[in-house]
Every structure is written in C-alpha cells, then in structure tokens.
Scaffold this active site. Structure first.
Site, PDB file in Angstrom:
ATOM      1  CD  GLU A  49      -2.684  -0.464   2.792  1.00 44.93           C
ATOM      2  OE1 GLU A  49      -2.517   0.626   3.378  1.00 44.93           O
ATOM      3  OE2 GLU A  49      -3.328  -1.389   3.271  1.00 44.93           O
ATOM      4  CG  ASP A  60      -3.041   8.525   8.453  1.00 45.20           C
ATOM      5  OD1 ASP A  60      -2.945   7.299   8.660  1.00 45.20           O
ATOM      6  OD2 ASP A  60      -3.294   9.007   7.341  1.00 45.20           O
TER       7      ASP A  60
END
Lengths: 265, 425
Positions: A49, A60
């Site tokens: 990824e 995040d």
C-alpha cells in the site's frame, strides 16, 4: 485473476495470511520511499500500500502525520506517487494506493484510475470514501480494471457491513479499532468484526490498524486473510539516523512479520 | 373534501418550493455539495445523531426546553438595532443590526451549542468536544458543558490560542480542557482534524459539537436549524420596525453558520438579496485570504464537498485572515449551493476594509463588533452606497469584539498610548 487475488490465493495455499505493508510516497524522499518499499517486498511483504500524502489526514495518528507532512513539504506530487507505483510494481508485488478522497477527485476520478492502472497499480484504498458517495469512483475503477477497497469498522452494523462488502473489491479492509493509525495494540473488537463480516465478504478480509509486531501479526493471522502494517514501518524510517539504516530496519521488520504470518497458532 | 385535497396539494407544493425543505436531500446534499466523506467508523454515529436530531425537531418537549433556555439563559430574542449614524457612512441607507453579540457568551454560537448539548444529553453521552478558531464556539461549548455537567475538550490551533488568549482563559474558567493543536497551519482547520481524530476514537462516549454549517451530514443542516432562530426572529422584527422586508440581508462567512442562520429566515423571500462577505485577508489576488467561494474551487474537506482553498493536487492551502473565526479554507456546503444557484452573492472583504468598518461601528454606534462581524459591516457600507438612501439593510451582528480588543489595539496602534498611524484610526 488479478495480481492481488493471486497474492491472497498463494498465501491461502500456504495456509497463512497475506502480509500487507504500507509506506507513504515521498518519505523520506521519493527514491528513498521506493527503496524502503522494495526492501519490504524483498523481505516478505506480499502486497504493498503506497500512501498518497494529503494535507488533512483525518484517519492518521502522529507517526504517519509526521511522515506525510515532511513528504508534502518536500513537494511530493500525485505524479511522484504514480512514479512510485510504477517503480514498486516492477518488484512484482501487487501495489495499491491508499488515498484520502480529495486528491483523487481533484486529479480527476477517471484520469486517476486510468493512470494508476497504466503505472501498474492494482487498486486504491479510500479511507474517507464510503460506498454511498462513491458512484463516480465505482464506475471509474471498474472501467480501469482496478480494485476499490472500502473499509468496515468495529462500529459498523450488519447492514453497513453488507453494503460495504457488496461494493469492495480486491479485499475488505477491517479497521481493527475505533481510532486512528499508530495505536500499537489490536483491539478485542477485531476478531469479532472479521467474524461478523465473513458471511457478507465475497473477497478476502484484511485487518489493519494497531498491528506492529510479529506477535500481533501471528495472532491476527489466525482469523484474518491479510495483516496490514503501516505505522510501525513509518516509525522505523522516522527514527533512522540515515536513510540506509531506515531501509535496513524496514527490511528486518518485514522479515519478522513474514515469519509472524507463517506461525501456525 | 375537494378543498381539503387542494389545500394539501398547495401545502405540499409550498413545501417543495421552500428552500429549507428542499435542501439538503435525504443524504445531506445541497445540490452537488455536502454529503458524507468520513471514515466508516463514524457512519453509525452520524446515523445515530441524524436520528436524534430528526426526533428532536418534531418533539414539542425538546423544542420547549430549547426555547426556555433561549428565553432564560441565552437572552433571546436578541434585539434589532437601527444604526442611524453608521447608516450615514453607508450611503444613507437604513442599516439594522441583528444583535447576536448580545447573546450570552457574546455571539450567535450559543444557539447551536445549546441545541447540540441537549441532543448530547438525549443520546446519553457524557463528553463533548469542539474545534474553535476565534474561541467563540469553544467558549459557547464550554458554557453549555458546564450547564449540563458534561466533560468538555476544545481543540484550538496553537496560533489561535495566542491570537485569542482571552477566550482560552474563559474556556478554562468554565472547566474545559483546551488542547493547543500544533499540526499543519496550527489554526482552525487543524483543530478540526484533531477533533475528528478524537471523535473517531471516543465516539461511544463523546459527541462532537461542530461549530459551523460544515462537516459531514447531518451537521450542516442541523447547525442551520439551530441558528434559524436568527432569521425567524429578525424577519418578524424587521416587519415590525419598518413595515416591510429588508432589501438586503448581510453576514460574514467563514464556515458560514451565522450567515446561514439569518439567510434561512429570508431565503424564500425572492426580493430580499442575500450577501455573504468572506475574509479577503490581504486581498484574494494575493493568495493570502480565506475566501473559499470567491477564491477557491470545488473539493472535499472535513467530511463534505464544497468550495475549498486547494492546490492543483487537492492539498488544502492555508488560509489567511486577521479574523481567527473566518480563517478557514473551506465553507459550508449550503453556501456553495446558494452561490452556484445565484440565490446569494459572496464578496471578499480585506483585512483593511474590515478594520475600517470595525472602527466606524465603534465610533458611530458605541458597539465594538467582533472582527468577523466587521467583514459584514464593511460589505454593508459598500452595499449601502450602491443601494442608496431608500434601502433597508439587515446585518447579522454575529459577535462582540471584547476578544479582539488586543488585535484591534495593535492594528490601530493605540496600545500604550501610541498615536494611531495615518489613515487607520
């Protein structure tokens, strides 16, 4: 069969989970990221990824924020991300992009899907796009022949799981916990989420968020088809004294995790 | 029988024609804008919030409770003040201020916060979080949290905690924890990111009180509905005071909650022009501004599609404004749709123009406005000069300027007895 399907099928044939590694493009530099991702693949990561750096990464935690912030300050563009995909795809590992939605919409939904496919990318994970808003993306990803990976979360109802499972292709991304990336523990909710998703999932289920050690990878591998590790790799690059040491550390962790997913519980 | 059916049809047709009933659609879209662009983990919480909001909207008990709070706590209805001396500066137009600055906590923000705090209690949650720019929404949230006994955490860009130190102290006095956000540009946008991260982590116990008409559905609609009281009250007040509807209604627009609040009362009155004044910073042409509609493009930010300030790769561009409350690179989706549909007009006002209007209101009316509000006042001066002496203009005076005294003093050079520089004060 797509490369992504093959990778899951091969892992399954070996009676183990696939190992999926994440690193953002352009960190510590564009070539530096390619080196680090290549080291992941050489040391046993099955599927890659590549994070597309975005200015407002809502999902995040501090580790990935720090890395993408540096990447953006150095001027990483979507073109750089596509170049990174092209370089990484040459390793033979199925290569996906993980991107928040706005950069893709801004680039042009059809153009992004087409250019990613042309660069050898196999799919895109979209953490802030749910099937309800994904009409254009579903059409574009189908047209380009790439996978579109949607997420389920511990809070997802069975109704939600059914909708997401019907729209995701490649694999179903099960977020192991309620929270952001970089939390170093796998919540108790993960096995239950995978179990609830099984009846609906037509594709393999991979668990992400919170996996950082071989021990955790081995444990997740007992109930999931894929184990996703991101922040732990990023942390090694952030902490490394030199880029070369960062690449070496990433390779070492990938090797440990690869042993983890092969450990029969 | 026949007449009943005709009556029902007429009612249904009217409902269809009403902007507020028509937008958003069931999925939270205002035309092509709005919607939900959030992690899957939040979808269930948004559905739960949506259900609680819709139930409350038609629950007389909830409405009575909120109305009672507004009457006995907020200080509603807020008055409308005619500003004769200010009007002389604005081309002789009759200028009226809707005095949201007189609400408890000093701005319109309390309207939304009390509504959402009541919903929080209904949903059985014990903790609220908020983002704040100027600190007005943070103060309002901290106030409501104290009133309802809820734990409160407010995220505020580190840069803003410096610009708005007084409001940080107010929030702390009210028992809230203020978390300075050091990511990115250290302003409102980053505070919102951090609040979203908190919410996705603690969604079981926590309600996120978004302070503007932005964010994923149902926030833009819900926040509008809680601020609609501004428009409903002022429409009746204007009819009472002047015997007719105003020619124009004006407001400043950052995220756009005070503007949507007052616009929503007039949006179906086709003859009433609606003006939103965005923060032009140093001027839209300089690139240093916060005018998402005037100087931005269509994008997705903070859970919704709208106009945003972004580069060609879709990376959010930092906004600039002297007003912390308008210093945001996006705008609520309903404003984007009002702009596209031509129902409302959006114009950028520079820092300098806003501060000049700030000075004028202080000197002509004895009212110190928030710097945010000063943008609406600056736009109104221009508009009044255009429309002339017969015009009636209603301005949403969204907040008071106590929090801005230091910034304004520095701008006008009146700290420590300094003389104001030429052309400023």
């Amino acid at each position: 069969m797509s490369k992504l399907h093959e990778a899951f099928a091969e892992a399954k044939a070996e009676n183990r989970a696939a190992l999926i590694g994440y690193l953002p493009a352009g960190f510590p530099t564009v070539p530096g990221a390619i080196d680090a991702i290549t080291a992941m693949v050489e040391n046993g990561v099955d599927i890659v990824e590549i994070g597309l750096p975005y200015s407002d990464p809502l999902m995040d935690g501090p580790t990935i924020q720090a890395a993408v912030d540096q990447s953006l300050r150095q001027g990483t563009t979507i073109r750089d991300v596509l170049e990174t995909v092209r370089a990484v795809a040459l390793t033979g590992a199925p290569t996906l992009v993980m991107s928040y939605w706005n950069p893709i919409e801004r680039f042009g939904v059809d153009a992004f899907a087409g250019e990613l496919a042309a660069a050898g990318g196999t799919g895109v994970i979209t953490p802030d796009l749910t099937p309800e808003e994904a009409g254009d993306w579903i059409a574009a990803s189908d047209a380009a022949g790439i996978d579109r990976v949607f997420l389920v979360a511990p809070s997802s109802t069975l109704g939600r799981i059914e909708i997401v499972s019907s729209m995701t292709t490649g694999f179903l991304y099960a977020a192991s916990l309620m929270g952001v990336t970089g939390v170093q523990s796998v919540s108790q909710a993960a096995p239950a989420l995978v179990e609830r998703s099984r009846p609906y999932a037509k594709v393999p289920i991979a668990v992400g968020l919170g996996v950082s050690t071989a021990e955790q990878a081995a444990q997740v591998a007992t109930y999931a088809d894929g184990v996703i590790v991101g922040s732990a790799f990023v942390r090694l690059l952030l902490d490394a004294a030199t880029p070369a040491q960062g690449v070496a550390a990433v390779g070492k962790l990938a090797a440990e995790l690869a042993v983890g997913v092969r450990r029969t519980a | 029988m026949r007449t009943d059916i005709t009556g029902d049809l007429r009612e249904a047709t009217e409902a269809l024609q009403s902007w507020n009933a028509q937008f958003p659609d069931v999925a939270g879209h205002f035309g092509r804008y709005g919607g939900r662009f959030v992690p899957e983990a939040l979808i269930v919480a948004l559905d739960e919030l949506d259900a609680a909001f819709r139930a409350a909207k038609v629950d007389p008990e909830f409405q009575a409770e909120l109305a009672h709070l507004h009457a006995t706590y907020t200080g509603r209805p807020s008055p409308v003040t005619e500003c004769h001396r200010f009007g002389e500066v604005a081309g002789g137009a009759r200028v009226f201020l809707k005095r949201e600055d007189l609400n408890h906590t000093g701005s319109h923000k309390i309207n939304n916060v009390l509504g959402q705090a009541l919903l929080t209690v209904r949903m059985g949650k014990k903790r609220v979080i908020a983002e704040t720019g100027a600190g007005q929404h943070g103060v309002a949230t901290a106030t409501a949290a104290a009133l309802f006994g809820l734990e409160c955490v407010v995220y505020m860009g580190e840069e803003d905690t410096r610009r708005q130190a007084l409001n940080v102290a107010r929030m702390k006095l009210l028992g809230a924890q203020v978390v300075p956000v050091t990511a990115g540009s250290r302003t409102l946008k980053d505070a919102m990111n951090e609040a979203m991260r908190d919410w996705v982590t603690n969604v079981d116990s926590t309600h996120y009180i978004i302070g503007t008409v932005a964010g994923p559905a149902p926030f833009p609609e819900m926040v509008r509905e809680f601020h609609r009281i501004i428009g409903v009250e002022s429409r009746a007040q204007m009819l009472e005071l002047t015997g007719r509807l105003p020619d124009a209604v004006t407001a400043c627009v950052g995220g756009g909650s005070n503007a949507i609040g007052i616009f929503s009362g007039f949006v179906d009155d086709a003859d009433v022009k609606l003006y939103g004044f965005e923060a032009g910073g140093d001027g839209v042409e300089t690139g240093r501004h916060a005018s998402a509609i005037t100087g931005g493009s269509v994008g997705v930010l903070h859970g919704q599609r709208s106009y945003v300030l972004q580069d060609e790769d879709g990376q959010t561009v930092e906004s600039h404004s002297i007003s912390a409350g308008l210093d945001y690179p996006g705008v609520g989706p309903e404003h984007a749709w009002l702009a596209d549909s031509g129902r409302a007009t959006y114009i950028a006002v520079t820092d300098t123009e806003a501060m000049e209007a700030f000075r004028v209101l202080c000197r002509t009316e004895g009212i110190i406005p928030a710097i945010e509000t000063a943008h609406a006042l600056a736009g109104t001066i221009e508009l009044g000069r255009e429309l002339g002496p017969d015009a009636i203009i209603l301005v949403n005076c969204s907040g008071r300027g106590d929090k801005d005294v230091e910034t304004a003093s520095r701008w006008f050079g009146i700290m420590d007895g300094e003389r104001a520089p030429e052309g400023r004060a």
